[in-house]
Design an enzyme around this catalytic site. Structure first.
Site, PDB file in Angstrom:
ATOM      1  N   ASP A  66      -5.795  17.470  82.488  1.00 15.58           N
ATOM      2  CA  ASP A  66      -6.479  18.015  81.317  1.00 15.58           C
ATOM      3  C   ASP A  66      -5.990  17.266  80.079  1.00 15.58           C
ATOM      4  O   ASP A  66      -4.895  16.704  80.067  1.00 15.58           O
ATOM      5  CB  ASP A  66      -6.255  19.524  81.180  1.00 15.58           C
ATOM      6  CG  ASP A  66      -4.876  19.963  81.646  1.00 15.58           C
ATOM      7  OD1 ASP A  66      -3.941  19.129  81.660  1.00 15.58           O
ATOM      8  OD2 ASP A  66      -4.709  21.134  82.003  1.00 15.58           O
ATOM      9  N   GLU A 125      -8.586  24.387  78.142  1.00 20.25           N
ATOM     10  CA  GLU A 125      -8.222  25.630  77.455  1.00 20.25           C
ATOM     11  C   GLU A 125      -9.464  26.408  76.996  1.00 20.25           C
ATOM     12  O   GLU A 125      -9.346  27.554  76.588  1.00 20.25           O
ATOM     13  CB  GLU A 125      -7.335  25.311  76.245  1.00 20.25           C
ATOM     14  CG  GLU A 125      -5.998  24.662  76.586  1.00 20.25           C
ATOM     15  CD  GLU A 125      -5.035  25.599  77.277  1.00 20.25           C
ATOM     16  OE1 GLU A 125      -5.330  26.814  77.367  1.00 20.25           O
ATOM     17  OE2 GLU A 125      -3.978  25.132  77.736  1.00 20.25           O
TER      18      GLU A 125
END
Length: 371
Positions: A66, A125
């Site tokens: 990520d 997120e």
């Protein structure tokens, strides 16, 4: 590559989901600095996918990192603190990216027999990058579609060199929760002419806390947390609007559906009781991360025999991760990697031990050789 420098450079430029333009540009510059003979590079929104062609491929093995930050004001006091006020890499994605770059460099220098793909995924997120990235791979970049996929997440509570995972369920099924209450405001001296949303929200908050304790099987697990409640404008005006913001976490889809059904029932009751209008938004929702049992066992056995690494069989956590969209369709593995930090994930003072960068790229590369 100097992975510590890369991590620090990335730490200075955190960007939230699908806004990672500087991050993408920085990653692309690093990728294009590598020998390109065995590489194919593709951009997807604010992310990057890189394929390294194997020597005698029969399958494709993927590594996912990520790349987004969080809306947190950094308080580490480090000389390489965030230069984007109000944003921080408070979940270790800077470490994840530097690790992925180190792995990519090793894959270029020492290609696997099989093809390898490194995915630099935005928006973990929120609002969630894994599912649309997976759809892009399936529909537009099928030659990058992996047969196996792996990822790691830093673990502040473990020392550097420790990796922890388990077969099966590792992370929870998650959903955001936003509830807005709309009533009638007015002067504090005339409450009988209003519908007070501060009172309604307080009542709703307390009732929501009964869902897990009274509607979920005690042998199951669930979490409903309201982390933020706001109402009103000043002390002498009765609130016309209130908002609750929270999260729901369960170990399966059935429990998630049950929790949401009860949230909706309680909100309808609050509407009747407080003569108001209540709206619910579940925001981003992520599937549980379910490790492939065989792959997880292979990983743990490999880690137990790897010099300088300690393997731990972990327990499932209520942590949320959109990597679950990959493991729902592809045999996959996620593991915790220790970084020995006094402060935990999403903390403004999180500072991972950068010694992890001297271990993980080679460890992952060697594990990929066994697959």
């Amino acid at each position: 590559m100097d992975l510590v420098k890369i991590r620090r450079d990335l730490h200075e430029i955190p960007e939230i989901g699908f806004q990672e333009k500087k991050t993408q540009r920085y990653l692309l510059d690093l990728i294009h600095s590598l020998p390109q003979e065995r590489l194919e590079v593709a951009e997807w929104r604010t992310g990057v996918a890189v394929k390294v062609f194997g020597l005698n491929p029969t399958k494709t093995i993927a590594w996912r990192t990520d790349i987004d930050g969080l809306p947190i004001t950094e308080e580490t006091g480090l000389p390489f603190s965030s230069t984007h006020l109000g944003f921080m890499h408070a979940c270790g994605h800077d470490v994840h990216m530097a690790t992925a770059m180190g792995l990519l460099e090793k894959l270029v220098q020492e290609p696997l027999d099989d093809d390898a793909v490194v995915l630099f995924q935005p928006a973990e997120e929120g609002p969630g990058g894994a599912l649309p990235l997976l759809e892009w791979l399936k529909t537009s970049k099928q030659d990058f579609m992996p047969d196996l996929i792996c990822a790691m997440h830093i673990a502040p509570e473990h020392p550097v060199g420790t990796v922890a995972t388990k077969p099966g369920l590792l992370f929870a099924n998650t959903s955001e929760l936003f509830i807005d209450l709309h009533g009638k405001g007015g002067h504090a001296a005339y409450p009988h002419l209003t519908e007070d949303m501060a009172v309604a929200a307080a009542s709703l908050l307390m009732q929501l806390q009964t869902i897990v304790s009274r509607n979920i099987n005690p042998m199951d697990s669930a979490v409903l947390t309201v982390g933020k409640m706001s109402a009103g404008t000043v002390q002498n005006i009765i609130a016309e609007h209130a908002r609750l913001e929270g999260t729901i976490r369960t170990l399966n889809n059935e429990s998630m559906a049950k929790v949401k059904k009860r949230v909706e029932a309680i909100c309808r009751a609050v509407e009747e009781a407080y003569n108001c209008r209540v709206s619910i938004d579940y925001g981003s929702g992520y599937l549980e991360v379910d490790n492939d049992p065989e792959l997880a066992e292979e990983f743990l056995q490999f880690a137990e025999a790897f010099d300088g690494v300690t393997a731990v069989r972990s327990v499932a956590a209520m942590t949320g991760e959109d990597f679950g969209y990959f493991t729902a369709e592809i045999p996959g593995l996620m593991f915790w990697a220790g970084v020995d930090s006094e402060f935990g994930l999403h903390h403004a003072k999180l500072h991972p031990d950068e010694a992890i960068l001297g271990i993980m790229p080679n460890f992952i590369h060697q594990f990929f050789k066994t697959l």
